[in-house]
Design an enzyme around this catalytic site. Sequence first.
Site, PDB file in Angstrom:
ATOM      1  CG  HIS A  15      -1.902   1.114   1.229  1.00  0.00           C
ATOM      2  ND1 HIS A  15      -2.968   1.124   0.361  1.00  0.00           N
ATOM      3  CD2 HIS A  15      -1.988   2.244   1.956  1.00  0.00           C
ATOM      4  CE1 HIS A  15      -3.672   2.222   0.580  1.00  0.00           C
ATOM      5  NE2 HIS A  15      -3.092   2.924   1.536  1.00  0.00           N
ATOM      6  CB  ALA A  16       1.027   4.273   0.662  1.00  0.00           C
TER       7      ALA A  16
END
Length: 87
Positions: A15-16
Site C-alpha cells: 500500500h502507498a
Amino acid sequence: MINRTAVVASKTGLHARPAAMFAQAAAKSPAPVTISADGKPPVAAGSLLQVMTLGVKQGDEVILYTEEGNEDTLDQLVKLLETDLDA
C-alpha cells in the site's frame, strides 16, 4: 512462464509507498511481470493501482510471473518485496 514466491515484509503491505516502489521497479522490467495474491487473478505488477487492488498485507505471500529469461528481474523484485520498505 516462470514464477517466484515472496512474503511481503513492509508493515503497510503493498500500500502507498511500498506499492509505488514495487510498481516502479516492475515497470522497468524488459518483459511484463504480473503479481497475484490470495488466489486472486494476476495483475500487472507495473501498475500501482492494480497492485494496490490486491490488498496485500505484511506477511502475505505473493507470486510473481514473467517470461523465461527474466529470472534476474524476478529475483530483484522478490528481494524488494522481502525488505521492509516502510523503514
